[in-house]
Scaffold this motif. Structure first.
Motif, PDB file in Angstrom:
ATOM      1  N   HIS A   1       8.189  15.508   7.322  1.00  0.00           N
ATOM      2  CA  HIS A   1       7.344  15.520   6.139  1.00  0.00           C
ATOM      3  C   HIS A   1       5.888  15.617   6.584  1.00  0.00           C
ATOM      4  CE1 HIS A   1       5.435  14.200   2.428  1.00  0.00           C
ATOM      5  NE2 HIS A   1       6.587  14.468   1.824  1.00  0.00           N
ATOM      6  N   PRO A   2       5.046  16.348   5.846  1.00  0.00           N
ATOM      7  CA  PRO A   2       3.636  16.480   6.248  1.00  0.00           C
ATOM      8  C   PRO A   2       2.884  15.146   6.338  1.00  0.00           C
ATOM      9  CG  PRO A   2       4.154  17.978   4.429  1.00  0.00           C
ATOM     10  CD  PRO A   2       5.369  17.151   4.672  1.00  0.00           C
ATOM     11  N   LYS A   3       3.310  14.135   5.602  1.00  0.00           N
ATOM     12  CA  LYS A   3       2.653  12.825   5.636  1.00  0.00           C
ATOM     13  C   LYS A   3       3.233  11.902   6.707  1.00  0.00           C
ATOM     14  CE  LYS A   3       1.315  12.399   0.769  1.00  0.00           C
ATOM     15  NZ  LYS A   3       1.450  11.495  -0.400  1.00  0.00           N
ATOM     16  N   ALA A   4       4.262  12.341   7.393  1.00  0.00           N
ATOM     17  CA  ALA A   4       4.958  11.473   8.347  1.00  0.00           C
ATOM     18  C   ALA A   4       4.055  11.083   9.502  1.00  0.00           C
ATOM     19  CB  ALA A   4       6.216  12.151   8.865  1.00  0.00           C
ATOM     20  N   GLY A   5       3.995   9.789   9.750  1.00  0.00           N
ATOM     21  CA  GLY A   5       3.267   9.256  10.890  1.00  0.00           C
ATOM     22  C   GLY A   5       4.246   8.790  11.947  1.00  0.00           C
TER      23      GLY A   5
ATOM     24  N   SER B   1       0.310   7.786  -2.528  1.00  0.00           N
ATOM     25  CA  SER B   1      -1.049   8.321  -2.385  1.00  0.00           C
ATOM     26  C   SER B   1      -1.571   8.176  -0.953  1.00  0.00           C
ATOM     27  CB  SER B   1      -1.992   7.613  -3.360  1.00  0.00           C
ATOM     28  OG  SER B   1      -2.039   6.237  -3.066  1.00  0.00           O
ATOM     29  N   ALA B   2      -0.832   7.487  -0.102  1.00  0.00           N
ATOM     30  CA  ALA B   2      -1.258   7.318   1.295  1.00  0.00           C
ATOM     31  C   ALA B   2      -1.226   8.657   2.024  1.00  0.00           C
ATOM     32  CB  ALA B   2      -0.341   6.320   2.007  1.00  0.00           C
ATOM     33  N   PRO B   3      -2.267   8.963   2.816  1.00  0.00           N
ATOM     34  CA  PRO B   3      -2.289  10.246   3.526  1.00  0.00           C
ATOM     35  C   PRO B   3      -1.305  10.319   4.694  1.00  0.00           C
ATOM     36  CG  PRO B   3      -4.240   8.963   4.069  1.00  0.00           C
ATOM     37  CD  PRO B   3      -3.493   8.194   3.015  1.00  0.00           C
ATOM     38  N   ARG B   4      -1.028   9.174   5.358  1.00  0.00           N
ATOM     39  CA  ARG B   4      -0.077   9.092   6.467  1.00  0.00           C
ATOM     40  C   ARG B   4       0.852   7.925   6.199  1.00  0.00           C
ATOM     41  NH1 ARG B   4       0.825  13.245   9.408  1.00  0.00           N
ATOM     42  NH2 ARG B   4       0.870  12.585  11.543  1.00  0.00           N
ATOM     43  N   ILE B   5       2.129   8.138   6.459  1.00  0.00           N
ATOM     44  CA  ILE B   5       3.114   7.103   6.196  1.00  0.00           C
ATOM     45  C   ILE B   5       3.957   6.890   7.452  1.00  0.00           C
ATOM     46  CG2 ILE B   5       5.096   6.438   4.776  1.00  0.00           C
ATOM     47  CD1 ILE B   5       3.831   8.244   2.566  1.00  0.00           C
ATOM     48  N   GLY B   6       3.900   5.676   7.949  1.00  0.00           N
ATOM     49  CA  GLY B   6       4.729   5.309   9.084  1.00  0.00           C
ATOM     50  C   GLY B   6       6.105   4.900   8.589  1.00  0.00           C
ATOM     51  N   THR B   7       7.081   4.991   9.467  1.00  0.00           N
ATOM     52  CA  THR B   7       8.430   4.561   9.099  1.00  0.00           C
ATOM     53  C   THR B   7       8.970   3.622  10.167  1.00  0.00           C
ATOM     54  OG1 THR B   7       9.403   6.536  10.110  1.00  0.00           O
ATOM     55  CG2 THR B   7       9.035   6.618   7.741  1.00  0.00           C
TER      56      THR B   7
ATOM     57  N   GLU C   1       0.816  -1.227   0.000  1.00  0.00           N
ATOM     58  CA  GLU C   1       0.000   0.000   0.000  1.00  0.00           C
ATOM     59  C   GLU C   1       0.845   1.271   0.000  1.00  0.00           C
ATOM     60  OE1 GLU C   1      -1.820  -3.480   1.510  1.00  0.00           O
ATOM     61  OE2 GLU C   1      -0.284  -2.353   2.561  1.00  0.00           O
ATOM     62  N   LYS C   2       2.129   1.106   0.175  1.00  0.00           N
ATOM     63  CA  LYS C   2       3.060   2.238   0.261  1.00  0.00           C
ATOM     64  C   LYS C   2       2.651   3.208   1.368  1.00  0.00           C
ATOM     65  CE  LYS C   2       4.810   1.850  -4.392  1.00  0.00           C
ATOM     66  NZ  LYS C   2       5.133   2.514  -5.636  1.00  0.00           N
ATOM     67  N   SER C   3       2.357   2.607   2.531  1.00  0.00           N
ATOM     68  CA  SER C   3       2.011   3.428   3.699  1.00  0.00           C
ATOM     69  C   SER C   3       3.003   3.219   4.845  1.00  0.00           C
ATOM     70  CB  SER C   3       0.588   3.115   4.165  1.00  0.00           C
ATOM     71  OG  SER C   3       0.496   1.773   4.600  1.00  0.00           O
ATOM     72  N   ILE C   4       3.997   2.336   4.629  1.00  0.00           N
ATOM     73  CA  ILE C   4       5.063   2.131   5.612  1.00  0.00           C
ATOM     74  C   ILE C   4       6.394   2.068   4.869  1.00  0.00           C
ATOM     75  CG2 ILE C   4       6.048   0.661   7.407  1.00  0.00           C
ATOM     76  CD1 ILE C   4       3.257  -0.474   7.918  1.00  0.00           C
ATOM     77  N   LEU C   5       7.297   2.936   5.259  1.00  0.00           N
ATOM     78  CA  LEU C   5       8.658   2.918   4.726  1.00  0.00           C
ATOM     79  C   LEU C   5       9.582   2.322   5.769  1.00  0.00           C
ATOM     80  CD1 LEU C   5       8.936   6.416   3.036  1.00  0.00           C
ATOM     81  CD2 LEU C   5       9.523   4.245   1.954  1.00  0.00           C
TER      82      LEU C   5
ATOM     83  N   GLY D   1       0.096   0.316  12.652  1.00  0.00           N
ATOM     84  CA  GLY D   1      -1.335   0.092  12.366  1.00  0.00           C
ATOM     85  C   GLY D   1      -2.224   0.616  13.465  1.00  0.00           C
ATOM     86  N   GLN D   2      -1.869   0.371  14.722  1.00  0.00           N
ATOM     87  CA  GLN D   2      -2.648   0.875  15.852  1.00  0.00           C
ATOM     88  C   GLN D   2      -2.633   2.402  15.882  1.00  0.00           C
ATOM     89  OE1 GLN D   2      -0.638  -1.081  19.081  1.00  0.00           O
ATOM     90  NE2 GLN D   2      -1.695  -3.020  18.747  1.00  0.00           N
ATOM     91  N   HIS D   3      -1.502   2.994  15.586  1.00  0.00           N
ATOM     92  CA  HIS D   3      -1.373   4.448  15.586  1.00  0.00           C
ATOM     93  C   HIS D   3      -2.256   5.067  14.503  1.00  0.00           C
ATOM     94  CE1 HIS D   3       0.679   8.370  14.965  1.00  0.00           C
ATOM     95  NE2 HIS D   3       0.797   8.300  16.284  1.00  0.00           N
ATOM     96  N   LYS D   4      -2.297   4.453  13.327  1.00  0.00           N
ATOM     97  CA  LYS D   4      -3.143   4.956  12.230  1.00  0.00           C
ATOM     98  C   LYS D   4      -4.619   4.866  12.603  1.00  0.00           C
ATOM     99  CE  LYS D   4      -0.118   4.016   8.365  1.00  0.00           C
ATOM    100  NZ  LYS D   4       0.120   3.218   7.169  1.00  0.00           N
ATOM    101  N   ASN D   5      -5.000   3.800  13.283  1.00  0.00           N
ATOM    102  CA  ASN D   5      -6.398   3.622  13.667  1.00  0.00           C
ATOM    103  C   ASN D   5      -6.839   4.626  14.718  1.00  0.00           C
ATOM    104  OD1 ASN D   5      -6.746   1.496  11.884  1.00  0.00           O
ATOM    105  ND2 ASN D   5      -6.222  -0.056  13.398  1.00  0.00           N
TER     106      ASN D   5
END
Length: 130
Positions: free
Chosen positions: A75-79, A43-49, A11-15, A124-128
């Motif tokens: 980064h503005p999308k950084a989670g 395209s993910a709104p938030r991205i965890g690393t 999903e390209k939501s975790i780097l 995943g828990q943080h995004k939820n």
């Protein structure tokens, strides 16, 4: 060795950046530039690393003073950033970095995990929650 940056999920939501052996502050700077570019393209709104410190990693000198160079970089999308494999010295350095970032008005969200699977669950828990 150094630092390798890869997507950790389809999903390209975790780097994830795998850090192993000897690396330099320039390596970290280049990795962060690459991470920002990949975040821009996702395209993910938030991205965890996940910062994955592989066994045998060596920390360059001046860790506490050099980490402050990265305080303002966000980064503005950084989670959530989850650090895997951090020993006492790394945790001490990251705690100092977190305090410095907070004092500079640029708080960062760190967590620690023992495994990559645990790191993925924390993100995943943080995004939820958000």
């Amino acid at each position: 060795m150094g630092i390798a940056v890869i997507w950790d999920n389809l999903e390209k939501s975790i780097l994830r950046y795998d850090i192993q052996g000897a690396w330099t502050w320039d390596d970290l700077r280049r990795a962060m530039d690459e991470i920002f570019t990949l975040m821009d393209e996702s395209s993910a709104p938030r991205i965890g690393t996940i910062a994955n410190f592989v066994a045998g990693v060596k920390i360059p000198g001046d860790a506490l003073s050099r980490l402050s160079e990265f305080t303002g970089r966000s980064h503005p999308k950084a989670g959530l950033t989850v650090i895997v494999g951090a020993g006492f010295i790394l945790k001490t350095a990251f705690s100092a970095f977190k305090r410095a970032a907070s004092l500079a008005g640029k708080p960062v969200d760190f967590a620690y995990a023992d495994t990559l699977d645990s790191a993925r669950k924390l993100i995943g828990q943080h995004k939820n929650r958000n």
